[in-house]
Structure formats: C-alpha cells, structure tokens
Design a protein around this motif. Structure first.
Motif, PDB file in Angstrom:
ATOM      1  N   THR A   1       1.093  12.207   0.872  1.00 41.16           N
ATOM      2  CA  THR A   1      -0.216  11.995   0.256  1.00 41.16           C
ATOM      3  C   THR A   1      -0.444  13.060  -0.817  1.00 41.16           C
ATOM      4  N   ALA A   2      -0.468  12.624  -2.059  1.00 38.02           N
ATOM      5  CA  ALA A   2      -0.674  13.540  -3.179  1.00 38.02           C
ATOM      6  C   ALA A   2      -2.147  13.759  -3.466  1.00 38.02           C
ATOM      7  N   SER A   3      -2.963  12.747  -3.173  1.00 36.77           N
ATOM      8  CA  SER A   3      -4.406  12.839  -3.353  1.00 36.77           C
ATOM      9  C   SER A   3      -5.072  11.934  -2.334  1.00 36.77           C
TER      10      SER A   3
ATOM     11  N   ALA B   1      -0.841   4.183  -5.953  1.00 34.56           N
ATOM     12  CA  ALA B   1      -2.118   4.232  -5.240  1.00 34.56           C
ATOM     13  C   ALA B   1      -2.239   3.024  -4.320  1.00 34.56           C
ATOM     14  N   ALA B   2      -2.840   3.237  -3.165  1.00 32.13           N
ATOM     15  CA  ALA B   2      -3.051   2.166  -2.190  1.00 32.13           C
ATOM     16  C   ALA B   2      -4.094   2.633  -1.193  1.00 32.13           C
ATOM     17  N   VAL B   3      -4.521   1.726  -0.328  1.00 32.89           N
ATOM     18  CA  VAL B   3      -5.433   2.125   0.742  1.00 32.89           C
ATOM     19  C   VAL B   3      -4.692   3.067   1.685  1.00 32.89           C
ATOM     20  N   SER B   4      -5.435   3.862   2.406  1.00 38.34           N
ATOM     21  CA  SER B   4      -4.843   4.857   3.287  1.00 38.34           C
ATOM     22  C   SER B   4      -4.082   4.201   4.441  1.00 38.34           C
ATOM     23  N   ASP B   5      -2.963   4.807   4.804  1.00 44.75           N
ATOM     24  CA  ASP B   5      -2.187   4.367   5.966  1.00 44.75           C
ATOM     25  C   ASP B   5      -2.526   5.183   7.215  1.00 44.75           C
ATOM     26  N   LYS B   6      -3.593   5.960   7.140  1.00 41.91           N
ATOM     27  CA  LYS B   6      -3.928   6.888   8.222  1.00 41.91           C
ATOM     28  C   LYS B   6      -4.068   6.188   9.566  1.00 41.91           C
ATOM     29  N   ARG B   7      -4.679   4.999   9.580  1.00 44.56           N
ATOM     30  CA  ARG B   7      -4.905   4.287  10.831  1.00 44.56           C
ATOM     31  C   ARG B   7      -3.892   3.176  11.073  1.00 44.56           C
ATOM     32  N   PHE B   8      -3.081   2.880  10.076  1.00 43.69           N
ATOM     33  CA  PHE B   8      -2.192   1.726  10.217  1.00 43.69           C
ATOM     34  C   PHE B   8      -1.131   1.949  11.287  1.00 43.69           C
TER      35      PHE B   8
ATOM     36  N   GLU C   1      -0.337  -1.160  -5.864  1.00 43.96           N
ATOM     37  CA  GLU C   1      -0.556  -1.328  -4.428  1.00 43.96           C
ATOM     38  C   GLU C   1       0.547  -2.129  -3.761  1.00 43.96           C
ATOM     39  N   LEU C   2       1.354  -2.862  -4.544  1.00 48.05           N
ATOM     40  CA  LEU C   2       2.445  -3.657  -3.971  1.00 48.05           C
ATOM     41  C   LEU C   2       3.537  -2.788  -3.358  1.00 48.05           C
TER      42      LEU C   2
ATOM     43  N   VAL D   1      -3.517   8.432  -3.443  1.00 50.30           N
ATOM     44  CA  VAL D   1      -2.299   8.433  -4.253  1.00 50.30           C
ATOM     45  C   VAL D   1      -1.192   9.034  -3.415  1.00 50.30           C
ATOM     46  N   ARG D   2      -0.054   8.338  -3.372  1.00 43.91           N
ATOM     47  CA  ARG D   2       1.102   8.827  -2.633  1.00 43.91           C
ATOM     48  C   ARG D   2       2.248   9.155  -3.577  1.00 43.91           C
ATOM     49  N   GLU D   3       3.037  10.109  -3.161  1.00 53.03           N
ATOM     50  CA  GLU D   3       4.240  10.483  -3.901  1.00 53.03           C
ATOM     51  C   GLU D   3       5.455  10.177  -3.040  1.00 53.03           C
TER      52      GLU D   3
END
Length: 387
Positions: free
Chosen positions: A377-379, A286-293, A266-267, A367-369
C-alpha cells in the motif's frame, strides 16, 4: 432459506454493519452439512396464475439478477453466494432475496422479478443488461443497484455500485503528480472501456496539471500491445505510462516500456500474476482496499469450498446497503431511493462509498505498488469522505 434459482433469505438489522462485516471479520462459523440428503419434496400443483413465491407480507422482496449459467456463471454464483453470506452474517429476518438468471435474458429475468412482486433489483452485472432491465423495471417504479462499472448507465433509478475506471485513474494520476511526475502517455484497448479510460485520463491530467503526450490504442494481441507502447514512447519522453487494461495486457506491455513508471487501473486488483513479474516491479495502480477481502475470502472458502471472484464483495455490500435502508422501509411500498444519497456514505467490505447525484458510487480508493511478489500500500484509502 432456499439457495439457487429460488434463493431466499430474510433478516432484521439493528445497525448497518454491526452484525455484518464486523461479524464477518470476527470469524464466521462453518455451516454444518447434513449427514444425508433430505427426501425429495412432494409435488405441488400450482395454477398458471399463482405466485409460487411465499406471500409473506412482512418481508421486503428483493431480486438478485446475475448470470447463473453460461460463461459468466462463476462470477454470478460468487455474487449470489456473497449475498447469502451477508444475510447469514446479519441474521436478517425482514428481507427475502430471490435470484434470477440473466443468462437466459436479462429483460426476461427482470420481467419475472417484477411479476413476483420484488420492489428492488440488485444487479445485473453488465452494462447492456442494465439497459434491458431498466426498460422493464422503470415503468414498474422498481430501482436498481447494479454491479456494472459503466457510469453511463447510471440514472435517477439506476445506481452503479461497481468500481468505475475514472475514479481509479484519477486516484493514481493524483498520486503520480504528488510524486513529481509531470507527463504521462497511455495505451488503451479499442472499444468502449478504452474510450472511458482515455476520457478519464484527460480529465484527471487536466485537473492535476499533467501533460498527456500520447494515447495509442491496440487490439489486445501481443504484437499490437507492444507496438502501441513503442508508438507512445516515440512521440516524446514520458514520466509514466498508463496501461488502461487488465493485468494480462500489462504483462505484455511492460517489457516494451522498460525504464518507464507504469500506472494501472482497477482491473489489476486481485491479479497475482502482476506481482510475480519482475518487469512490473514498482508499478502503481488504484483500487478499493483489500483490507477486509482476505477474511471475507477465507469465510467464503469455508462455506462454499472455493475462492470467490473479486467482484463477490459487491454482492455482500449491496445486501448490507439494502438492510441499512430497510430499517425505515415499509414492506410492500416503493424502495426509498432518496436514502441512498446520504453524504456520510456507507461502509462495506470494500471500504466507504457514497452515491453521487448521478447515481454512481464514489469510492475511497488506495494506491498500491507492485513489490517483489506482493503488493504494498503506497497510499491508503481514506476512512471517510469530506463533506
């Protein structure tokens, strides 16, 4: 509303996020600046034993404990600003938040917050500060919703809202296994965080049936990082290499791991330098979604004239969480911590989350690539939890 060391605000929330994150996503008005600074206030004499905070009995008193000075001040200020945004976006009237500077001593800040009558503490940021604050808050029966990512500090009255590495590692390891990878090596920094990464990797690999070929440590110098990668690869072929550290370390390690699938934690979230590096192309984390950031960042920049720390959303979401619970919380009484354990969870800027029995926030992660100058966003993160 007072902002700064005496930051206060209040609010009345009809629904959890109807007026919060949704209002934010719809766009927030710019706060007008006064044409001229107001005249200085007249001095007020206060006796030593007087409580300088307002004595409004119809509002919940909540303390925000973050660094407002010292080296971590930019992060603390961003979190504090985000709590103000949440109160403004929800037009809250029944909660007053006062900020206390932990850089002057987390225990001292907690003691002042308790004496001022606060019934809930948001923060602090660092694990050692959590321990110091808990020693003061626990006897007063004041629970804490901390911004730490260290699950070991969680307790029945200490809730960890930060993104713990074990969840990010489990998510990316599961994704890698689904893609057919069967073996993984890792490099980790010396110290507590590295130990948590190592333990999390072993648990995740065991649960998914992956083989951990080697785990090597380093001291965060370029030579040491590259050497750790070579030691892992020398112990046998691996399908993937987990770099249990920040993007800066990943950029050091990647050239020595050429041809190996890279995994991160996540870092890496919010580190644009990773996306710009050709050697990081195709890496997963993997990290929290950036959709709203993105929209939060735009609103924050409009209001405060700067970009926020990625951790600022913790401040925003902690206020939404507090307002949700405050709907059934009588002012002046103990904070109803039992309401934090709802299995349906809560929603905030960072997606859905819920607290596990140990007080650690379980988060829906994506999960991001690493692509060509960007992240893909890979997943996607789940929209809700399974029962």
């Amino acid at each position: 509303m007072m902002i700064g060391s005496g930051r206060t605000a209040g609010g009345n929330l009809r629904r959890w996020i109807m007026c919060g994150a949704l209002a934010l996503l719809a766009g927030c008005a710019v706060i007008p600046k006064p044409a001229a600074p107001p005249p200085p206030p007249k001095p007020v004499e206060v006796t030593p034993d007087a409580n300088v905070l307002p004595t409004d009995a119809d509002r919940h008193r909540v303390a925000l404990l973050v660094p407002m000075s010292g080296p971590n001040a930019p992060v603390g200020m961003a979190i504090a600003n985000a709590t103000t945004m949440a109160l403004l976006d929800t037009n809250a009237q029944n909660v007053r938040i006062t900020t206390y500077d932990t850089a002057l001593g987390a225990g001292l800040a907690a003691n002042k917050a308790i004496l001022d009558g606060n019934r809930l503490i948001l923060g602090p940021l660092l694990a050692d500060e959590v321990v110091a604050v808990a020693s003061v808050a626990r006897p007063a029966k004041v629970p804490m919703i901390t911004y730490s990512n260290d699950a070991t500090v969680a307790d029945r009255d200490v809730f960890v809202l930060g993104q713990v590495p074990a969840q990010a590692i489990a998510r990316v390891i599961g994704f890698a296994q689904d893609k057919g990878l069967k073996s993984v090596g890792a490099i980790i920094p010396t110290g507590a965080y590295g130990q948590r990464v190592s333990s999390a990797l072993m648990v995740a690999a065991r649960s998914r049936g992956l083989t951990v070929t080697a785990i090597e440590s380093y001291d965060r110098s370029n030579t040491s990082v590259s050497s750790a990668v070579r030691r892992v690869l020398a112990k046998g072929p691996v399908d993937a290499l987990l770099i249990g550290d920040s993007g800066r370390i990943a950029l050091m390690a990647a050239p020595a791991a050429s041809g190996t699938q890279l995994l991160g934690t996540e870092l890496w979230n919010g580190d644009a330098s990773i996306a710009k590096s050709p050697s990081m192309r195709g890496a997963w984390f993997a990290a929290v979604s950036d959709k709203r950031f993105g929209q939060f960042e735009q609103s924050y920049r409009t209001r405060f004239g700067a970009s926020p720390s990625r951790l600022a959303t913790l401040g925003y979401d902690s206020v939404l969480l507090t307002l949700n619970v405050a709907r059934g919380w009588k002012p002046g009484t103990l904070f109803p911590t039992a309401k934090l354990y709802t299995r349906d969870g809560f929603i905030g800027l960072d997606g859905v989350f819920r607290f596990e029995a140990n007080g650690v926030a379980e988060r829906a992660m994506e999960v991001r690539e690493v692509g060509a100058g960007t992240f893909v966003t890979a997943s996607p993160a789940p929209a809700k939890f399974n029962p």
